[in-house]
Design a protein around this motif. Structure first.
Motif, PDB file in Angstrom:
ATOM      1  N   THR A   3       1.027  -1.047   0.038  1.00 38.32           N
ATOM      2  CA  THR A   3      -0.023   0.205   0.160  1.00 38.32           C
ATOM      3  C   THR A   3       0.883   1.222  -0.063  1.00 38.32           C
ATOM      4  O   THR A   3       1.979   1.195   0.427  1.00 38.32           O
ATOM      5  N   PRO A   4       0.300   2.259  -0.674  1.00 33.97           N
ATOM      6  CA  PRO A   4       1.299   3.590  -0.369  1.00 33.97           C
ATOM      7  C   PRO A   4       1.922   3.742   0.871  1.00 33.97           C
ATOM      8  O   PRO A   4       2.985   4.197   1.089  1.00 33.97           O
ATOM      9  N   LYS A   5       1.142   3.525   1.826  1.00 34.33           N
ATOM     10  CA  LYS A   5       1.372   3.988   3.422  1.00 34.33           C
ATOM     11  C   LYS A   5       2.680   3.076   3.665  1.00 34.33           C
ATOM     12  O   LYS A   5       3.718   3.632   4.159  1.00 34.33           O
ATOM     13  N   GLU A   6       2.825   1.673   3.237  1.00 29.56           N
ATOM     14  CA  GLU A   6       3.865   0.842   3.440  1.00 29.56           C
ATOM     15  C   GLU A   6       5.036   1.480   2.811  1.00 29.56           C
ATOM     16  O   GLU A   6       6.352   1.451   3.112  1.00 29.56           O
ATOM     17  N   THR A   7       4.753   1.785   1.607  1.00 30.53           N
ATOM     18  CA  THR A   7       5.831   2.229   0.501  1.00 30.53           C
ATOM     19  C   THR A   7       6.487   3.309   1.226  1.00 30.53           C
ATOM     20  O   THR A   7       7.660   3.578   1.396  1.00 30.53           O
ATOM     21  N   VAL A  26       1.171  10.611  10.980  1.00 26.96           N
ATOM     22  CA  VAL A  26       1.028  11.546   9.965  1.00 26.96           C
ATOM     23  C   VAL A  26       0.958  10.945   8.447  1.00 26.96           C
ATOM     24  O   VAL A  26       0.080  11.204   7.517  1.00 26.96           O
ATOM     25  N   VAL A  27       1.952   9.865   8.371  1.00 27.66           N
ATOM     26  CA  VAL A  27       1.837   9.156   6.915  1.00 27.66           C
ATOM     27  C   VAL A  27       0.637   8.563   6.674  1.00 27.66           C
ATOM     28  O   VAL A  27       0.225   8.593   5.544  1.00 27.66           O
ATOM     29  N   GLU A  28       0.094   7.797   7.756  1.00 27.58           N
ATOM     30  CA  GLU A  28      -1.294   6.954   7.518  1.00 27.58           C
ATOM     31  C   GLU A  28      -2.520   8.153   7.147  1.00 27.58           C
ATOM     32  O   GLU A  28      -3.200   7.756   6.260  1.00 27.58           O
ATOM     33  N   THR A  29      -2.466   9.284   7.584  1.00 28.62           N
ATOM     34  CA  THR A  29      -3.531  10.222   7.539  1.00 28.62           C
ATOM     35  C   THR A  29      -3.218  10.858   5.914  1.00 28.62           C
ATOM     36  O   THR A  29      -4.359  11.014   5.306  1.00 28.62           O
ATOM     37  N   VAL A  30      -1.986  10.986   5.358  1.00 27.52           N
ATOM     38  CA  VAL A  30      -1.898  11.734   3.998  1.00 27.52           C
ATOM     39  C   VAL A  30      -1.917  10.657   3.068  1.00 27.52           C
ATOM     40  O   VAL A  30      -2.357  10.773   1.888  1.00 27.52           O
ATOM     41  N   ALA A  31      -1.560   9.384   3.215  1.00 26.27           N
ATOM     42  CA  ALA A  31      -1.227   8.380   2.279  1.00 26.27           C
ATOM     43  C   ALA A  31      -2.748   8.042   1.869  1.00 26.27           C
ATOM     44  O   ALA A  31      -2.882   7.445   0.668  1.00 26.27           O
ATOM     45  N   VAL A  32      -3.690   7.967   2.793  1.00 28.96           N
ATOM     46  CA  VAL A  32      -5.094   7.338   2.542  1.00 28.96           C
ATOM     47  C   VAL A  32      -6.159   8.717   1.777  1.00 28.96           C
ATOM     48  O   VAL A  32      -7.073   8.352   1.493  1.00 28.96           O
ATOM     49  N   SER A  33      -5.618   9.876   1.974  1.00 31.60           N
ATOM     50  CA  SER A  33      -6.509  11.063   1.954  1.00 31.60           C
ATOM     51  C   SER A  33      -6.749  11.377   0.102  1.00 31.60           C
ATOM     52  O   SER A  33      -5.718  11.334  -0.525  1.00 31.60           O
ATOM     53  N   SER A  34      -7.983  11.363  -0.214  1.00 32.93           N
ATOM     54  CA  SER A  34      -8.050  11.910  -1.729  1.00 32.93           C
ATOM     55  C   SER A  34      -8.308  13.301  -1.775  1.00 32.93           C
ATOM     56  O   SER A  34      -8.569  13.835  -2.895  1.00 32.93           O
ATOM     57  N   GLU A  67      10.212  16.043   0.204  1.00 31.33           N
ATOM     58  CA  GLU A  67      11.670  15.865  -0.313  1.00 31.33           C
ATOM     59  C   GLU A  67      11.663  14.695  -1.051  1.00 31.33           C
ATOM     60  O   GLU A  67      12.649  14.449  -2.014  1.00 31.33           O
ATOM     61  N   LEU A  68      10.985  13.522  -0.558  1.00 27.75           N
ATOM     62  CA  LEU A  68      11.121  12.276  -1.157  1.00 27.75           C
ATOM     63  C   LEU A  68      10.356  12.132  -2.443  1.00 27.75           C
ATOM     64  O   LEU A  68       9.963  11.213  -3.016  1.00 27.75           O
ATOM     65  N   HIS A  69       9.565  13.221  -2.801  1.00 28.00           N
ATOM     66  CA  HIS A  69       8.718  13.229  -4.012  1.00 28.00           C
ATOM     67  C   HIS A  69       7.292  12.087  -3.794  1.00 28.00           C
ATOM     68  O   HIS A  69       7.012  11.479  -4.737  1.00 28.00           O
ATOM     69  N   LEU A  70       7.171  12.186  -2.228  1.00 28.87           N
ATOM     70  CA  LEU A  70       5.825  11.016  -2.104  1.00 28.87           C
ATOM     71  C   LEU A  70       4.769  12.010  -2.252  1.00 28.87           C
ATOM     72  O   LEU A  70       3.578  11.462  -2.326  1.00 28.87           O
ATOM     73  N   ILE A  71       4.788  13.166  -1.937  1.00 27.91           N
ATOM     74  CA  ILE A  71       3.656  14.027  -1.822  1.00 27.91           C
ATOM     75  C   ILE A  71       3.938  15.322  -2.437  1.00 27.91           C
ATOM     76  O   ILE A  71       5.149  15.710  -2.610  1.00 27.91           O
ATOM     77  N   GLN A  72       2.855  15.794  -3.017  1.00 26.31           N
ATOM     78  CA  GLN A  72       3.184  17.149  -3.767  1.00 26.31           C
ATOM     79  C   GLN A  72       2.247  18.261  -3.135  1.00 26.31           C
ATOM     80  O   GLN A  72       1.286  18.042  -2.775  1.00 26.31           O
ATOM     81  N   ARG A  73       2.524  19.390  -3.492  1.00 22.95           N
ATOM     82  CA  ARG A  73       1.727  20.650  -3.150  1.00 22.95           C
ATOM     83  C   ARG A  73       0.632  20.967  -4.150  1.00 22.95           C
ATOM     84  O   ARG A  73       0.819  20.795  -5.372  1.00 22.95           O
ATOM     85  N   VAL A  74      -0.463  21.254  -3.446  1.00 24.21           N
ATOM     86  CA  VAL A  74      -1.573  21.491  -4.388  1.00 24.21           C
ATOM     87  C   VAL A  74      -1.822  23.182  -4.367  1.00 24.21           C
ATOM     88  O   VAL A  74      -1.655  23.587  -3.226  1.00 24.21           O
ATOM     89  N   HIS A  75      -1.733  23.697  -5.385  1.00 26.06           N
ATOM     90  CA  HIS A  75      -1.881  25.309  -5.386  1.00 26.06           C
ATOM     91  C   HIS A  75      -3.348  25.803  -5.390  1.00 26.06           C
ATOM     92  O   HIS A  75      -4.066  25.329  -6.147  1.00 26.06           O
ATOM     93  N   GLN A  76      -3.627  26.636  -4.400  1.00 25.24           N
ATOM     94  CA  GLN A  76      -4.754  27.260  -4.316  1.00 25.24           C
ATOM     95  C   GLN A  76      -4.646  28.769  -4.205  1.00 25.24           C
ATOM     96  O   GLN A  76      -3.803  29.204  -4.098  1.00 25.24           O
ATOM     97  N   PRO A  77      -5.780  29.464  -4.418  1.00 22.23           N
ATOM     98  CA  PRO A  77      -5.929  30.773  -4.340  1.00 22.23           C
ATOM     99  C   PRO A  77      -5.114  31.344  -3.215  1.00 22.23           C
ATOM    100  O   PRO A  77      -4.451  32.463  -2.973  1.00 22.23           O
ATOM    101  N   ALA A  78      -5.415  30.958  -2.060  1.00 21.24           N
ATOM    102  CA  ALA A  78      -4.982  31.458  -0.810  1.00 21.24           C
ATOM    103  C   ALA A  78      -3.428  31.133  -0.503  1.00 21.24           C
ATOM    104  O   ALA A  78      -3.185  31.439   0.628  1.00 21.24           O
ATOM    105  N   GLY A  79      -2.929  30.021  -1.234  1.00 23.72           N
ATOM    106  CA  GLY A  79      -1.502  29.750  -0.832  1.00 23.72           C
ATOM    107  C   GLY A  79      -1.279  28.304  -1.496  1.00 23.72           C
ATOM    108  O   GLY A  79      -2.199  27.905  -2.000  1.00 23.72           O
TER     109      GLY A  79
END
Ligand code: ZN
Ligand code: ZN
Length: 140
Positions: A3-7, A26-34, A67-79
């Motif tokens: 699963t992404p979480k384990e990776t 933290v990892v478990e929360t972000v890895a499963v969020s759509s 840093e490890l490119h496992l997550i990326q930023r989402v750009h929104q008008p507020a930042g």
């Protein structure tokens, strides 16, 4: 398949990052969020799994995951403070402006546009970044 979480946990550990209960939460929360989550939203959600979690740990863990490119930023008008699990390869992102749902899509037909912009401006263009905003199926 992992699963992404384990990776993610394996990648963090492979990069010398000690896996404490707080970091796992933290990892478990972000890895499963759509949905794209801000550090504060991660903090609120992950505290359910790890009540003594600190906000600093959330920031540091997100920084490391980015840093490890496992997550990326989402750009929104507020930042650009929200994060989502990174897309695979060259993908673009669709963001629902109402519920924050993120969908990735592949394929774009930007070459004619890029060629014409390059001609007009004299730039040699070698990268692009594209994010679309709108309302997802359940919000429209
Ligand atoms: Zn939506
Ligand atoms: Zn593209």
């Amino acid at each position: 398949m992992d699963t992404p979480k384990e990776t993610w946990l394996a990648r963090l550990q492979g990069n010398g990052y000690r896996l404490t209960g707080a970091r796992r939460a933290v990892v478990e929360t972000v890895a499963v969020s759509s949905r794209a989550l801000t550090p504060l939203e991660v903090y609120d959600a992950a505290r359910g799994r790890y009540p003594t979690l600190g906000l600093v740990t959330v920031y540091r863990t997100l920084e490391k995951l980015e840093e490890l490119h496992l997550i990326q930023r989402v750009h929104q008008p507020a930042g650009c403070q929200a994060f989502i699990a990174a897309g695979k390869g060259h993908q673009h992102l669709l963001l629902c402006e109402r519920c924050g749902q993120v969908t990735f899509f592949e394929g774009d037909n930007l070459n004619p546009l890029i060629t014409s912009i390059s001609k007009k401006t004299g730039y040699q263009i070698d990268k692009h970044w594209l994010q679309l905003f709108g309302l997802c199926e359940s919000c429209r």
